[in-house]
Motif scaffolding. Structure first.
Motif, PDB file in Angstrom:
ATOM      1  N   THR A 169      55.895  -8.733-128.049  1.00  0.00           N
ATOM      2  CA  THR A 169      55.927  -9.965-127.268  1.00  0.00           C
ATOM      3  C   THR A 169      56.622  -9.675-125.945  1.00  0.00           C
ATOM      4  OG1 THR A 169      56.003 -11.373-129.233  1.00  0.00           O
ATOM      5  CG2 THR A 169      56.731 -12.346-127.156  1.00  0.00           C
ATOM      6  N   VAL A 170      55.979 -10.028-124.858  1.00  0.00           N
ATOM      7  CA  VAL A 170      56.534  -9.844-123.518  1.00  0.00           C
ATOM      8  C   VAL A 170      56.837 -11.218-122.942  1.00  0.00           C
ATOM      9  CG1 VAL A 170      56.176  -8.863-121.229  1.00  0.00           C
ATOM     10  CG2 VAL A 170      55.129  -7.779-123.223  1.00  0.00           C
ATOM     11  N   CYS A 189      55.383 -15.163-112.389  1.00  0.00           N
ATOM     12  CA  CYS A 189      54.630 -14.233-111.545  1.00  0.00           C
ATOM     13  C   CYS A 189      53.148 -14.318-111.927  1.00  0.00           C
ATOM     14  CB  CYS A 189      55.160 -12.816-111.751  1.00  0.00           C
ATOM     15  SG  CYS A 189      54.485 -11.619-110.606  1.00  0.00           S
ATOM     16  N   LYS A 190      52.367 -15.022-111.122  1.00  0.00           N
ATOM     17  CA  LYS A 190      50.972 -15.318-111.463  1.00  0.00           C
ATOM     18  C   LYS A 190      50.104 -14.075-111.672  1.00  0.00           C
ATOM     19  CE  LYS A 190      51.020 -19.868-109.260  1.00  0.00           C
ATOM     20  NZ  LYS A 190      50.441 -20.722-108.200  1.00  0.00           N
ATOM     21  N   PRO A 191      50.180 -13.050-110.803  1.00  0.00           N
ATOM     22  CA  PRO A 191      49.346 -11.868-111.046  1.00  0.00           C
ATOM     23  C   PRO A 191      49.651 -11.187-112.373  1.00  0.00           C
ATOM     24  CG  PRO A 191      50.155 -11.879-108.788  1.00  0.00           C
ATOM     25  CD  PRO A 191      50.896 -12.955-109.517  1.00  0.00           C
ATOM     26  N   VAL A 192      50.923 -11.195-112.774  1.00  0.00           N
ATOM     27  CA  VAL A 192      51.291 -10.545-114.030  1.00  0.00           C
ATOM     28  C   VAL A 192      50.818 -11.374-115.222  1.00  0.00           C
ATOM     29  CG1 VAL A 192      53.223  -9.761-115.457  1.00  0.00           C
ATOM     30  CG2 VAL A 192      53.214  -9.304-113.013  1.00  0.00           C
ATOM     31  N   VAL A 193      50.852 -12.703-115.100  1.00  0.00           N
ATOM     32  CA  VAL A 193      50.310 -13.559-116.160  1.00  0.00           C
ATOM     33  C   VAL A 193      48.855 -13.207-116.419  1.00  0.00           C
ATOM     34  CG1 VAL A 193      49.699 -15.909-116.792  1.00  0.00           C
ATOM     35  CG2 VAL A 193      51.903 -15.466-115.723  1.00  0.00           C
ATOM     36  N   SER A 194      48.074 -13.102-115.350  1.00  0.00           N
ATOM     37  CA  SER A 194      46.660 -12.766-115.478  1.00  0.00           C
ATOM     38  C   SER A 194      46.472 -11.382-116.083  1.00  0.00           C
ATOM     39  CB  SER A 194      45.991 -12.842-114.096  1.00  0.00           C
ATOM     40  OG  SER A 194      44.630 -12.491-114.176  1.00  0.00           O
ATOM     41  N   HIS A 249      51.570 -10.282-127.313  1.00  0.00           N
ATOM     42  CA  HIS A 249      51.776 -11.697-127.018  1.00  0.00           C
ATOM     43  C   HIS A 249      52.527 -11.809-125.696  1.00  0.00           C
ATOM     44  CE1 HIS A 249      50.701 -12.293-131.240  1.00  0.00           C
ATOM     45  NE2 HIS A 249      51.550 -11.314-131.498  1.00  0.00           N
ATOM     46  N   PHE A 250      52.237 -12.853-124.945  1.00  0.00           N
ATOM     47  CA  PHE A 250      52.858 -13.046-123.641  1.00  0.00           C
ATOM     48  C   PHE A 250      53.370 -14.479-123.550  1.00  0.00           C
ATOM     49  CE2 PHE A 250      52.607 -13.803-118.964  1.00  0.00           C
ATOM     50  CZ  PHE A 250      53.554 -12.872-118.599  1.00  0.00           C
ATOM     51  N   ARG A 260      60.726  -4.230-113.078  1.00  0.00           N
ATOM     52  CA  ARG A 260      60.935  -4.871-111.784  1.00  0.00           C
ATOM     53  C   ARG A 260      59.670  -4.686-110.952  1.00  0.00           C
ATOM     54  NH1 ARG A 260      66.649  -5.488-110.659  1.00  0.00           N
ATOM     55  NH2 ARG A 260      67.798  -4.764-112.463  1.00  0.00           N
ATOM     56  N   VAL A 261      59.109  -5.786-110.515  1.00  0.00           N
ATOM     57  CA  VAL A 261      57.884  -5.743-109.734  1.00  0.00           C
ATOM     58  C   VAL A 261      58.138  -6.436-108.416  1.00  0.00           C
ATOM     59  CG1 VAL A 261      55.437  -6.288-109.713  1.00  0.00           C
ATOM     60  CG2 VAL A 261      56.597  -5.910-111.889  1.00  0.00           C
TER      61      VAL A 261
END
Length: 263
Positions: free
Chosen positions: A8-9, A20-25, A40-41, A258-259
């Motif tokens: 799970t992240v 962070c929208k790009p990482v969600v996608s 899982h996210f 870290r992004v």
């Protein structure tokens, strides 16, 4: 959710910045590729949870990783565990019966038709295991409708589904011999409301739909699609063939990704 089998992240964010929208996608796409039962996210707002207070005031995305282990994980600097006694999970919902997803779309919700549609669903012999009204995210809907990504109407469909709250339902069936997926497809009627009014005037899309994509309701195409969609929109739902989880799960782990400049 932290007790789910696999990895799970958790994306820890603050209200002033948002997740962070790009990482969600990215993680949603990875979850489909790796397996819905293994990855899982989740999103967690640090402002609302005392245990995440140490992550407030950060200017970069922070990700926490949790995994099922045979024994409790520990960390001298930070460790908090969530125990399940006798395998119980108050937030989890499960069913031994076949299930399917039903979505009352934003066009029907905004016109105040949710209660009428739910009544008709129950009158048709369906049981509602879980229901939730919320606005869906763009990344979520792009993943949800990924099988239609090449179609001309894809962008319009995604925009519509994110235009307002939808009502999400997890359906099962106790009456009749027809399986729940087929029965729900029959109750909805043809996808195009104009066709539905000609061919199945008593169907939900005939009564509440106007034109494509404003056809009032969505349903899974088959049992495999139902499983994928339910896992995406109801991550805490436990399917009947899932193996019971280990009695203890997790520790907050400190690999922190870290992004920069993703938002």
């Amino acid at each position: 959710m932290l007790s789910s089998k696999g990895l799970t992240v958790v994306d820890v964010y603050q209200g002033w910045c948002g997740p962070c929208k790009p990482v969600v996608s990215l993680f949603q796409k990875m979850r489909i590729e790796v397996g819905l039962d293994l990855l899982h996210f989740a999103l967690a707002e640090a402002d609302c949870l005392e245990v995440l207070e140490k992550y407030r005031g950060r200017c970069e995305p922070t990700f926490l990783f949790y995994a099922i282990e045979d024994e409790a994980l520990s960390d001298e600097d930070e460790c908090f565990s969530h125990e399940k006694e006798d395998g119980d999970d108050e937030d989890a919902v499960s069913s031994e019966k076949a299930c399917t997803l039903a979505v009352i779309k934003p066009d029907a919700v905004v016109h105040g038709k949710t209660d009428e549609i739910i009544t008709k669903i129950q009158e048709a012999g369906f049981d509602i295991l879980t229901d939730e009204e919320r606005a869906t995210r763009e990344a979520e809907m792009r993943l949800f409708y990924q099988h239609r990504a090449g179609e001309e109407a894809f962008e319009k469909l995604v925009h519509h589904m994110c235009s307002g709250p939808s009502h999400l339902l997890n359906l099962t069936r106790t009456e009749g011999t027809e399986d729940v997926v087929t029965a729900w497809q029959t109750l909805m009627g043809p996808c195009d409301p104009d066709v539905a009014r000609r061919e199945q005037p008593d169907s939900l899309r005939a009564q509440y739909g106007t034109e494509m994509p404003f056809n009032a309701v969505h349903g899974s195409r088959d049992s495999e699609d139902a499983r994928r969609e339910l896992a995406l929109l109801f991550p805490s739902f436990k399917f009947s063939d899932q193996v019971p989880e280990a009695p203890l799960v997790e520790s907050s782990v400190q690999p922190r990704l870290r992004v920069n400049a993703l938002d």
